[in-house]
Design an enzyme around this catalytic site. Structure first.
Site, PDB file in Angstrom:
ATOM      1  N   GLU A 144       0.836  -1.207   0.000  1.00 17.33           N
ATOM      2  CA  GLU A 144       0.000   0.000   0.000  1.00 17.33           C
ATOM      3  C   GLU A 144       0.866   1.250   0.000  1.00 17.33           C
ATOM      4  O   GLU A 144       0.608   2.215  -0.726  1.00 17.33           O
ATOM      5  CB  GLU A 144      -0.932  -0.024   1.222  1.00 17.33           C
ATOM      6  CG  GLU A 144      -1.985  -1.119   1.085  1.00 17.33           C
ATOM      7  CD  GLU A 144      -2.932  -1.267   2.256  1.00 17.33           C
ATOM      8  OE1 GLU A 144      -2.601  -0.773   3.356  1.00 17.33           O
ATOM      9  OE2 GLU A 144      -4.001  -1.874   2.077  1.00 17.33           O
ATOM     10  N   ASP A 153      -2.745  -7.966  19.198  1.00 12.73           N
ATOM     11  CA  ASP A 153      -1.391  -8.330  18.760  1.00 12.73           C
ATOM     12  C   ASP A 153      -0.516  -8.844  19.897  1.00 12.73           C
ATOM     13  O   ASP A 153       0.500  -9.490  19.649  1.00 12.73           O
ATOM     14  CB  ASP A 153      -0.697  -7.099  18.143  1.00 12.73           C
ATOM     15  CG  ASP A 153      -1.262  -6.743  16.781  1.00 12.73           C
ATOM     16  OD1 ASP A 153      -2.178  -7.440  16.313  1.00 12.73           O
ATOM     17  OD2 ASP A 153      -0.774  -5.752  16.193  1.00 12.73           O
TER      18      ASP A 153
HETATM   19  C1  LIG Z   1       0.782   0.445   9.078  1.00 13.40           C
HETATM   20  C2  LIG Z   1      -0.171  -0.627   9.532  1.00 13.40           C
HETATM   21  C3  LIG Z   1      -1.229  -0.978   8.716  1.00 13.40           C
HETATM   22  C4  LIG Z   1      -2.122  -1.972   9.118  1.00 13.40           C
HETATM   23  N1  LIG Z   1      -3.157  -2.281   8.291  1.00 13.40           N
HETATM   24  C5  LIG Z   1      -4.075  -3.192   8.687  1.00 13.40           C
HETATM   25  C6  LIG Z   1      -5.204  -3.480   7.880  1.00 13.40           C
HETATM   26  O1  LIG Z   1      -5.364  -2.925   6.780  1.00 13.40           O
HETATM   27  N2  LIG Z   1      -6.105  -4.384   8.336  1.00 13.40           N
HETATM   28  C7  LIG Z   1      -5.947  -5.000   9.552  1.00 13.40           C
HETATM   29  O2  LIG Z   1      -6.792  -5.803   9.937  1.00 13.40           O
HETATM   30  N3  LIG Z   1      -4.879  -4.767  10.339  1.00 13.40           N
HETATM   31  C8  LIG Z   1      -3.949  -3.863   9.942  1.00 13.40           C
HETATM   32  N4  LIG Z   1      -2.864  -3.606  10.730  1.00 13.40           N
HETATM   33  C9  LIG Z   1      -2.709  -4.371  11.987  1.00 13.40           C
HETATM   34  C10 LIG Z   1      -3.577  -3.779  13.071  1.00 13.40           C
HETATM   35  O3  LIG Z   1      -3.337  -2.394  13.158  1.00 13.40           O
HETATM   36  C11 LIG Z   1      -3.250  -4.445  14.404  1.00 13.40           C
HETATM   37  O4  LIG Z   1      -3.461  -5.823  14.286  1.00 13.40           O
HETATM   38  C12 LIG Z   1      -4.150  -3.888  15.502  1.00 13.40           C
HETATM   39  O5  LIG Z   1      -3.877  -2.515  15.682  1.00 13.40           O
HETATM   40  C13 LIG Z   1      -3.933  -4.627  16.820  1.00 13.40           C
HETATM   41  O6  LIG Z   1      -4.757  -4.044  17.781  1.00 13.40           O
HETATM   42  P1  LIG Z   1      -4.289  -3.997  19.308  1.00 13.40           P
HETATM   43  O7  LIG Z   1      -5.443  -3.433  20.070  1.00 13.40           O
HETATM   44  O8  LIG Z   1      -3.736  -5.305  19.706  1.00 13.40           O
HETATM   45  O9  LIG Z   1      -3.076  -2.992  19.317  1.00 13.40           O
HETATM   46  P2  LIG Z   1      -2.956  -1.500  18.814  1.00 13.40           P
HETATM   47  O10 LIG Z   1      -4.097  -1.122  17.964  1.00 13.40           O
HETATM   48  O11 LIG Z   1      -1.586  -1.373  18.253  1.00 13.40           O
HETATM   49  O12 LIG Z   1      -3.036  -0.648  20.158  1.00 13.40           O
HETATM   50  C14 LIG Z   1      -2.093  -0.749  21.187  1.00 13.40           C
HETATM   51  C15 LIG Z   1      -2.208   0.482  22.050  1.00 13.40           C
HETATM   52  O13 LIG Z   1      -1.459   0.284  23.239  1.00 13.40           O
HETATM   53  C16 LIG Z   1      -0.810   1.482  23.591  1.00 13.40           C
HETATM   54  N5  LIG Z   1       0.346   1.150  24.427  1.00 13.40           N
HETATM   55  C17 LIG Z   1       1.399   0.373  24.106  1.00 13.40           C
HETATM   56  N6  LIG Z   1       2.251   0.263  25.147  1.00 13.40           N
HETATM   57  C18 LIG Z   1       1.708   0.989  26.158  1.00 13.40           C
HETATM   58  C19 LIG Z   1       2.113   1.272  27.490  1.00 13.40           C
HETATM   59  N7  LIG Z   1       3.238   0.762  28.021  1.00 13.40           N
HETATM   60  N8  LIG Z   1       1.345   2.092  28.240  1.00 13.40           N
HETATM   61  C20 LIG Z   1       0.195   2.614  27.732  1.00 13.40           C
HETATM   62  N9  LIG Z   1      -0.245   2.371  26.486  1.00 13.40           N
HETATM   63  C21 LIG Z   1       0.502   1.565  25.698  1.00 13.40           C
HETATM   64  C22 LIG Z   1      -0.429   2.079  22.245  1.00 13.40           C
HETATM   65  O14 LIG Z   1      -0.224   3.474  22.337  1.00 13.40           O
HETATM   66  C23 LIG Z   1      -1.636   1.725  21.382  1.00 13.40           C
HETATM   67  O15 LIG Z   1      -2.607   2.754  21.369  1.00 13.40           O
HETATM   68  C24 LIG Z   1      -1.951  -2.615  10.362  1.00 13.40           C
HETATM   69  C25 LIG Z   1      -0.879  -2.253  11.192  1.00 13.40           C
HETATM   70  C26 LIG Z   1       0.000  -1.271  10.775  1.00 13.40           C
HETATM   71  C27 LIG Z   1       1.133  -0.883  11.680  1.00 13.40           C
END
Ligand SMILES: Cc1cc2nc3c(=O)[nH]c(=O)nc-3n(C[C@H](O)[C@H](O)[C@H](O)COP(=O)(O)OP(=O)(O)OC[C@H]3O[C@@H](n4cnc5c(N)ncnc54)[C@H](O)[C@@H]3O)c2cc1C
Length: 436
Positions: free
Chosen positions: A188, A318
């Site tokens: 992308e 994740d």
């Molecule tokens: C560039 C990019 C493009 C993507 N495109 C897609 C897509 O098109 N489709 C798709 O399905 N998935 C996509 N993904 C993957 C998707 O974004 C992740 O799988 C998803 O965000 C995981 O969600 P999560 O809640 O586990 O973590 P996240 O959404 O990453 O959230 C984690 C949060 O924890 C916070 N955090 C971390 N450590 C700490 C701490 N010590 N103290 C306080 N807060 C903290 C961070 O600030 C963040 O806000 C993409 C990822 C990236 C990087």
């Protein structure tokens, strides 16, 4: 359900109903998993605190558009307080979590007293991984956070300014942009970079030979979009090459330097911009929590997403090593995190009612990747597949639906319409003071 009778007690933090303190839920991380869990707990007789190091939620699927000037950062980053504002029992805290005392059931943060919990949801996501390749962490820019996206945008625009001022820099790779990793993010980003350069920067920089700019995509396996069908992989390769992207398959990056990238086939690409989309690993929090991890660093969880031996601690998204019913690890994708968030919210409510939890079952509703204007691939269950304009329209629609907040949806839609009609990228501003 929690109504107007609830209020925050004494220290301004504990919620009570009729003088009785409500059970406390702490959610670490306001990403896809954390926000979904918090919203699903909205209105429940629980005192919920969602903690994040940022005061905004990042819609990461559109980060590449921020990096290529198609959208502004605010367009895809609604404030966490704004998201939970309608939920009287959910409080947002901006703080970095640096330790958790599982015995005392307290989350320790960098800017205030510890936050006690009865139920804990860990949703801290993943970070970029350099796989130990020399020079990646020093000289390549990952695309994982909002700060990365604005840094990439500034770096690309700065390189054009530098080459415009001194065209001799083009021979040293000033206009060569190397993207590592042929997964959806790399594909992308390359498509969008190529369009930005050809359709916008070529007109902005009237006296620069922009034809000499190159976008190089390096992928160590023999295919792009490894998890997609061969037809979608071939379509992505064709569409990127049609846009002038130099796609190099089956070759690994061996080292990254300030002014070059070295490949395993002994070629060297002169460049001062390497963007790393080649891999992620679980948040390093998994290391310091002292919980059991997989080889990939994720926290081991039971089928109901709780930590073994700690039924009050859930891990989602994740950060979790969740598996499907055949024991296969679930992918690191937004829908996995969101469905996990909804699942743990249901589990907490069940446990509060004295019921047992159920195993988490992920429902795969498909995956998509866009290559550029009217080019995308979308793969849905039952082998349904769209490519080209139909794939692109489905991609646009789905991302609009999943963006949080009406305002963000309207702003993104207007930006997309403007960019489409005018072939424009309106956010060509250098914001960082990165002078390298
Ligand atoms: C560039 C990019 C493009 C993507 N495109 C897609 C897509 O098109 N489709 C798709 O399905 N998935 C996509 N993904 C993957 C998707 O974004 C992740 O799988 C998803 O965000 C995981 O969600 P999560 O809640 O586990 O973590 P996240 O959404 O990453 O959230 C984690 C949060 O924890 C916070 N955090 C971390 N450590 C700490 C701490 N010590 N103290 C306080 N807060 C903290 C961070 O600030 C963040 O806000 C993409 C990822 C990236 C990087």
């Amino acid at each position: 359900m929690l109504g107007g009778r609830s209020k925050r007690a004494g220290d301004g933090r504990r919620l009570t109903v009729g003088g009785v303190k409500l059970p406390q839920v702490v959610i670490v991380g306001a990403g896809f998993g954390g926000i979904t869990a918090a919203k699903a707990l909205g209105g429940a007789p629980l005192d919920v605190t969602i903690v994040d190091q940022h005061n905004f939620h990042t819609f990461s699927p559109l980060l590449y558009q921020v990096a290529t000037a198609g959208l502004a950062s605010d367009d895809i980053a609604p404030s966490v307080r704004g998201i939970v504002q309608p939920d009287p029992n959910v409080e947002a805290r901006m703080a970095t979590v640096h330790a958790i005392d599982f015995e005392r059931r307290e989350v320790q943060v960098d800017n205030g007293p510890s936050i006690p919990y009865d139920w804990l949801v860990l949703a801290a996501g993943a970070v970029s991984s350099d796989f130990g390749i020399p020079g990646v962490s020093e000289h390549a820019i990952p695309l994982k956070t909002m700060a990365d996206a604005t840094r990439i945008r500034s770096r690309v625009l700065r390189r054009f300014e530098a080459a415009n001022a001194n065209p001799a820099l083009v021979d040293q790779g000033a206009l060569t942009f190397v993207v590592a990793g042929g997964g959806p993010t790399g594909v992308e980003l390359c498509g969008a970079l190529a369009e930005l350069i050809e359709k916008v920067l070529a007109k902005d920089f009237k006296h620069l030979d922009v034809n000499r700019a190159q976008v190089v995509l390096v992928e160590m396996t023999d295919v792009l979009l490894g998890t997609f069908s061969p037809r979608s992989q071939a379509e992505a390769l064709r569409d990127l090459r049609q846009r002038g992207v130099d796609v190099r398959l089956g070759v690994a990056i061996q080292a990254v330097e300030m002014s070059a990238v070295h490949l395993a086939d002994n070629t060297t690409i002169p460049t001062t911009t390497t963007i790393w989309t080649a891999g992620v690993k679980a948040n390093p929090m998994a290391d310091w929590l002292g919980l059991e991890q997989t080889e990939r660093g994720e926290i081991v969880v039971l089928p109901d997403l709780t930590v073994p031996g700690r039924p009050e601690v859930f891990v989602i998204g994740d950060l979790a090593a969740a598996k499907d019913r055949h024991g296969k690890p679930l992918p690191q994708l937004a829908p996995v995190a969101m469905q996990g968030g909804r699942h743990v919210a249901r589990s907490i409510k069940r446990r509060e009612r004295g019921q047992s939890t159920r195993p988490f079952r992920y429902i795969n509703k498909g995956t998509m990747a866009t290559i550029g204007r009217r080019a995308a691939v979308a793969e849905l269950p039952f082998r349904i597949r769209f490519g080209g304009t139909l794939g692109w329209l489905s991609w646009l629609g789905l991302h609009l639906v999943f963006l949080i907040g009406f305002r963000n949806r309207v702003v993104v839609l207007v930006n997309w319409a403007w960019n489409y009609v005018k072939w424009d990228r309106g956010n060509r501003v250098i914001l960082t003071d990165d002078t390298d």
